[in-house]
Design an enzyme around this catalytic site. Structure first.
Site, short mmCIF file in Angstrom:
data_model
loop_
_atom_site.label_atom_id
_atom_site.label_comp_id
_atom_site.label_asym_id
_atom_site.label_seq_id
_atom_site.Cartn_x
_atom_site.Cartn_y
_atom_site.Cartn_z
N SER A 163 0.83 -1.21 0.00
CA SER A 163 0.00 0.00 0.00
C SER A 163 0.86 1.26 0.00
O SER A 163 2.02 1.26 0.43
CB SER A 163 -0.92 0.01 1.23
N1 SAM Z 1 -0.79 -4.98 4.11
C1 SAM Z 1 -0.03 -5.22 2.91
C2 SAM Z 1 1.33 -4.62 2.96
O1 SAM Z 1 1.67 -3.93 3.95
O2 SAM Z 1 2.09 -4.87 2.02
C3 SAM Z 1 -0.73 -4.82 1.64
C4 SAM Z 1 -1.86 -5.72 1.38
S1 SAM Z 1 -2.27 -5.96 -0.31
C5 SAM Z 1 -2.96 -4.40 -0.72
C6 SAM Z 1 -3.68 -7.06 -0.01
C7 SAM Z 1 -3.27 -8.43 0.42
O3 SAM Z 1 -4.44 -9.10 0.90
C8 SAM Z 1 -2.73 -9.30 -0.70
O4 SAM Z 1 -1.47 -9.79 -0.36
C9 SAM Z 1 -3.75 -10.42 -0.82
O5 SAM Z 1 -3.22 -11.65 -1.21
C10 SAM Z 1 -4.32 -10.46 0.59
N2 SAM Z 1 -5.62 -11.09 0.73
C11 SAM Z 1 -6.71 -10.99 -0.07
N3 SAM Z 1 -7.72 -11.73 0.43
C12 SAM Z 1 -7.26 -12.31 1.59
C13 SAM Z 1 -7.83 -13.18 2.58
N4 SAM Z 1 -9.09 -13.64 2.50
N5 SAM Z 1 -7.07 -13.56 3.62
C14 SAM Z 1 -5.78 -13.12 3.73
N6 SAM Z 1 -5.19 -12.31 2.83
C15 SAM Z 1 -5.93 -11.90 1.78
#
Ligand code: SAM
Length: 215
Positions: free
Chosen positions: A63
């Site tokens: 992000s």
């Molecule tokens: N917090 C992260 C960082 O600091 O880099 C950025 C997150 S990225 C925008 C969104 C993440 O959510 C992705 O890695 C994706 O694989 C994960 N994601 C999506 N659905 C999910 C779920 N049901 N459970 C866990 N992770 C999930």
């Protein structure tokens, strides 16, 4: 050894975040401390302290620093708060919360991101608990939590996660369609009452899971 190469770029980023309205010095100090260059793919190293989201593996993103600062500030994190993060991604948001003294539990659904972030937490000596699973179902054995942060865009607030929030606990989550979301802050007032505030607009990759979007 502390890497000082990025100090000037970090200072410029901190000033920019202040002009965008971030006030909490513990959030700004954490952004100054956590080496964002370690959480991105090396090809983007020179852009580590730009205020932009960047691609990471598996078509996901780290992000934008402003988004991380905004969500963190909204949670009003206190030392020793127990925080659940859904969507570990690069691990950067978890690292910011950990540096602020919170106890972090973070869940990722993609194996490669889970493994890479877990290794990095170890290298940086960050005591973060991580797990590979569907985060929409939370981490019941470790709850209830003082704060829950969802860092992927959800169609609605997952009920299972609401049930894992302490009374007076705070949840921040982007809620909307697969492209655009409103940031929503929820405070659990009692066993059955939740106060909800709709904040600014953001764009996140989708939250995929049982209480999220289908793949
Ligand atoms: N917090 C992260 C960082 O600091 O880099 C950025 C997150 S990225 C925008 C969104 C993440 O959510 C992705 O890695 C994706 O694989 C994960 N994601 C999506 N659905 C999910 C779920 N049901 N459970 C866990 N992770 C999930």
């Amino acid at each position: 050894m502390i890497d000082t190469r990025f100090n000037e770029q970090k200072r410029v980023l901190i000033e920019l975040l202040k002009t965008k309205g971030i006030k909490d010095t513990s959030v700004l100090n954490a952004i100054m401390t956590v080496p964002r260059e370690r959480f991105i793919i090396p090809a983007f190293m020179s852009r580590a302290y730009e205020d932009s989201a960047l691609p990471i593996d598996d078509n996901q993103t780290i992000s934008q620093p402003y988004t991380v600062a905004y969500m963190t500030e909204c949670l009003q994190v206190k030392k020793n708060d127990k925080i659940l993060e859904i969507g570990t991604g690069s691990g950067y948001q978890a690292a910011i919360l950990s540096i602020m003294g919170a106890k972090i539990f973070t869940i990722e659904r993609i194996q490669s991101l889970y493994t890479k972030s877990k290794d990095l937490f170890k290298q940086l000596n960050l005591p973060i608990n991580s797990r590979l699973s569907d985060g929409t179902l939370g981490w019941r054995e470790m709850g209830p939590f003082d704060c829950i942060i969802i860092t992927a865009g959800a169609p609605d607030v997952p009920n299972t996660l609401l049930s894992q929030l302490k009374i007076n606990g705070r949840m921040i989550a982007p809620i909307g369609d697969r492209i655009n979301q409103d940031m929503v802050l929820i405070i659990r007032k009692s066993e059955s009452e939740f106060e909800k505030k709709v904040l600014d607009k953001f764009q996140f990759v989708p939250l995929i899971g049982k209480e999220g979007w289908n793949v």
